[in-house]
Design a protein around this motif. Structure first.
Motif, mmCIF file in Angstrom:
data_model
loop_
_atom_site.group_PDB
_atom_site.id
_atom_site.type_symbol
_atom_site.label_atom_id
_atom_site.label_comp_id
_atom_site.label_asym_id
_atom_site.label_seq_id
_atom_site.Cartn_x
_atom_site.Cartn_y
_atom_site.Cartn_z
ATOM 1 N N PRO A 81 0.822 -1.222 0.000
ATOM 2 C CA PRO A 81 0.000 0.000 0.000
ATOM 3 C C PRO A 81 0.846 1.259 0.000
ATOM 4 O O PRO A 81 1.960 1.282 0.539
ATOM 5 C CB PRO A 81 -0.790 -0.129 1.304
ATOM 6 C CG PRO A 81 0.081 -0.952 2.185
ATOM 7 C CD PRO A 81 0.776 -1.930 1.284
ATOM 8 N N SER A 82 0.316 2.293 -0.591
ATOM 9 C CA SER A 82 0.988 3.593 -0.565
ATOM 10 C C SER A 82 0.697 4.289 0.758
ATOM 11 O O SER A 82 -0.287 3.962 1.440
ATOM 12 C CB SER A 82 0.496 4.472 -1.713
ATOM 13 O OG SER A 82 -0.866 4.829 -1.513
ATOM 14 N N LEU A 83 1.541 5.248 1.116
ATOM 15 C CA LEU A 83 1.306 6.009 2.338
ATOM 16 C C LEU A 83 -0.017 6.758 2.246
ATOM 17 O O LEU A 83 -0.739 6.897 3.248
ATOM 18 C CB LEU A 83 2.462 6.978 2.588
ATOM 19 C CG LEU A 83 2.325 7.869 3.825
ATOM 20 C CD1 LEU A 83 2.172 7.031 5.091
ATOM 21 C CD2 LEU A 83 3.523 8.800 3.943
ATOM 22 N N ALA A 84 -0.357 7.227 1.047
ATOM 23 C CA ALA A 84 -1.620 7.944 0.873
ATOM 24 C C ALA A 84 -2.818 7.070 1.242
ATOM 25 O O ALA A 84 -3.753 7.520 1.916
ATOM 26 C CB ALA A 84 -1.743 8.428 -0.569
ATOM 27 N N ILE A 112 -2.755 4.499 3.257
ATOM 28 C CA ILE A 112 -2.689 4.261 4.701
ATOM 29 C C ILE A 112 -3.280 5.447 5.459
ATOM 30 O O ILE A 112 -4.055 5.276 6.405
ATOM 31 C CB ILE A 112 -1.238 4.010 5.135
ATOM 32 C CG1 ILE A 112 -0.713 2.712 4.507
ATOM 33 C CG2 ILE A 112 -1.137 3.937 6.663
ATOM 34 C CD1 ILE A 112 0.761 2.482 4.708
ATOM 35 N N LEU A 113 -2.930 6.658 5.033
ATOM 36 C CA LEU A 113 -3.476 7.857 5.675
ATOM 37 C C LEU A 113 -4.988 7.927 5.503
ATOM 38 O O LEU A 113 -5.715 8.381 6.397
ATOM 39 C CB LEU A 113 -2.811 9.108 5.098
ATOM 40 C CG LEU A 113 -1.321 9.279 5.415
ATOM 41 C CD1 LEU A 113 -0.763 10.510 4.718
ATOM 42 C CD2 LEU A 113 -1.092 9.367 6.913
ATOM 43 N N ALA A 131 -6.961 5.355 5.367
ATOM 44 C CA ALA A 131 -7.518 4.408 6.331
ATOM 45 C C ALA A 131 -7.510 4.997 7.739
ATOM 46 O O ALA A 131 -8.462 4.814 8.510
ATOM 47 C CB ALA A 131 -6.731 3.104 6.292
ATOM 48 N N VAL A 132 -6.422 5.713 8.080
ATOM 49 C CA VAL A 132 -6.336 6.368 9.389
ATOM 50 C C VAL A 132 -7.443 7.407 9.537
ATOM 51 O O VAL A 132 -8.122 7.481 10.572
ATOM 52 C CB VAL A 132 -4.953 7.030 9.569
ATOM 53 C CG1 VAL A 132 -4.951 7.905 10.818
ATOM 54 C CG2 VAL A 132 -3.863 5.974 9.666
ATOM 55 N N ARG A 133 -7.657 8.222 8.478
ATOM 56 C CA ARG A 133 -8.704 9.237 8.529
ATOM 57 C C ARG A 133 -10.072 8.603 8.760
ATOM 58 O O ARG A 133 -10.879 9.124 9.543
ATOM 59 C CB ARG A 133 -8.722 10.037 7.230
ATOM 60 C CG ARG A 133 -9.744 11.174 7.226
ATOM 61 C CD ARG A 133 -9.864 11.853 5.870
ATOM 62 N NE ARG A 133 -10.784 12.965 5.944
ATOM 63 C CZ ARG A 133 -12.120 12.855 5.950
ATOM 64 N NH1 ARG A 133 -12.675 11.647 5.918
ATOM 65 N NH2 ARG A 133 -12.890 13.940 6.008
ATOM 66 N N GLU A 134 -10.333 7.474 8.100
ATOM 67 C CA GLU A 134 -11.620 6.818 8.258
ATOM 68 C C GLU A 134 -11.807 6.312 9.686
ATOM 69 O O GLU A 134 -12.899 6.419 10.261
ATOM 70 C CB GLU A 134 -11.730 5.654 7.276
ATOM 71 C CG GLU A 134 -13.056 4.924 7.316
ATOM 72 C CD GLU A 134 -14.241 5.804 6.992
ATOM 73 O OE1 GLU A 134 -15.362 5.470 7.428
ATOM 74 O OE2 GLU A 134 -14.053 6.845 6.318
ATOM 75 N N GLN A 135 -10.734 5.790 10.281
ATOM 76 C CA GLN A 135 -10.823 5.321 11.667
ATOM 77 C C GLN A 135 -11.045 6.492 12.626
ATOM 78 O O GLN A 135 -11.796 6.361 13.603
ATOM 79 C CB GLN A 135 -9.560 4.553 12.038
ATOM 80 C CG GLN A 135 -9.436 3.214 11.324
ATOM 81 C CD GLN A 135 -8.213 2.423 11.769
ATOM 82 O OE1 GLN A 135 -7.545 2.779 12.744
ATOM 83 N NE2 GLN A 135 -7.913 1.355 11.050
ATOM 84 N N VAL A 136 -10.376 7.623 12.354
ATOM 85 C CA VAL A 136 -10.572 8.812 13.188
ATOM 86 C C VAL A 136 -12.017 9.287 13.083
ATOM 87 O O VAL A 136 -12.651 9.662 14.082
ATOM 88 C CB VAL A 136 -9.602 9.934 12.771
ATOM 89 C CG1 VAL A 136 -9.939 11.231 13.504
ATOM 90 C CG2 VAL A 136 -8.163 9.517 13.047
#
Length: 208
Positions: free
Chosen positions: A37-40, A42-43, A45-50
Motif C-alpha cells: 500500500p501507498s502512504l496515501a 494508509i493515511l 484508512a487512518v482518517r476513516e478510523q478517526v
C-alpha cells in the motif's frame, strides 16, 4: 520454495512441522504477491478510523481488557500488536494473562507452558465460582476454627455450575507446545479452525 525444500525432508515425519512449513511458505508467497500500500492509502484508512471514533466516542478499536485505565491508554489490544508483560516471579503474570483471555470478546488461544490446562481450569473455576482452590481439589472445604472439613455448600455449587456453563466457550487452552515452532503451528491451526484473534503465551522463557 527452493529455499524451503531442504527443510521439508527433515520435518517429513512430523505432521506439525510439515504444516508449519507449509503455512510459512503460503504466508511468504502471499506477502510477496500482495500489492504494497501507498502512504496515501494508509493515511486514508487512518482518517476513516478517526472519523468513526469521532462519531462514536465510546467505540473501542481493539479487544477490551476490562481494566479501565489500560483500555484508556491502549484503546484495547490492537490487531498485530505484540505485548510482552514483564514482572518478578509470583507477581501475577499468569493471572493477568488469564484475565485478558476471559475479558476478550473474540476467540482466544491460551498457550500455557508453565501450567497444565487442567490447572488453568482450577484457577479460573476458583475465581469465577468464588470457591477456595484447595476446596475444589479436595471436594470439601477446611474450616480452621473447628479443625475439620465441611461439604461444599449449595451456593458454592451454584457458582461452580455457572462457571461450567457460561465461561470460556471461546477460549482454547493448549499446554502441549514446547518450542516457538510448536506455538506457531498451534496458532495457525487455531486461526484456521477457530478464527482465533488473540493469543496469550505463558510464558516465553520456557519455550525452546
Amino acid at each position: 520454495l527452493a529455499e524451503t525444500a531442504p527443510h521439508v525432508a527433515d520435518a517429513a515425519l512430523d505432521l506439525d512441522g510439515v504444516m508449519g512449513i507449509a503455512g510459512e511458505v503460503d504466508a511468504d508467497l502471499e506477502a510477496r504477491t500482495d500489492e504494497i500500500p501507498s502512504l496515501a492509502s494508509i493515511l486514508g484508512a487512518v482518517r476513516e478510523q478517526v472519523r468513526e471514533a469521532s462519531v462514536n466516542p465510546n467505540r473501542r478499536s481493539g479487544i477490551p481488557t476490562r481494566i479501565p485505565r489500560l483500555d484508556r491508554m491502549l484503546h484495547g489490544l490492537q490487531r498485530k500488536d505484540l505485548i510482552v508483560v514483564c514482572a518478578r516471579p509470583s507477581a501475577g503474570k499468569t493471572a493477568f494473562g488469564v484475565h485478558l483471555a476471559l475479558s476478550a470478546d473474540v476467540p482466544v488461544l491460551f498457550e500455557s507452558k508453565e501450567m497444565a490446562a487442567i490447572q488453568i481450569g482450577y484457577r479460573v473455576m476458583a475465581s469465577a465460582a468464588r470457591v477456595d482452590g484447595h476446596a475444589l481439589r479436595a471436594g470439601r472445604a477446611w474450616v480452621e476454627a473447628v479443625g475439620n472439613y465441611r461439604a461444599i455448600t449449595g451456593q458454592e455449587w451454584d457458582g461452580i455450575d455457572m462457571a461450567t456453563e457460561h465461561i470460556g466457550r471461546n477460549i482454547f487452552v493448549d499446554d502441549r507446545c514446547y518450542s516457538v515452532d510448536d506455538v506457531a503451528s498451534s496458532v495457525r491451526r487455531a486461526v484456521r479452525r477457530r478464527d482465533v484473534q488473540l493469543v496469550v503465551v505463558d510464558y516465553l522463557q520456557l519455550l525452546r
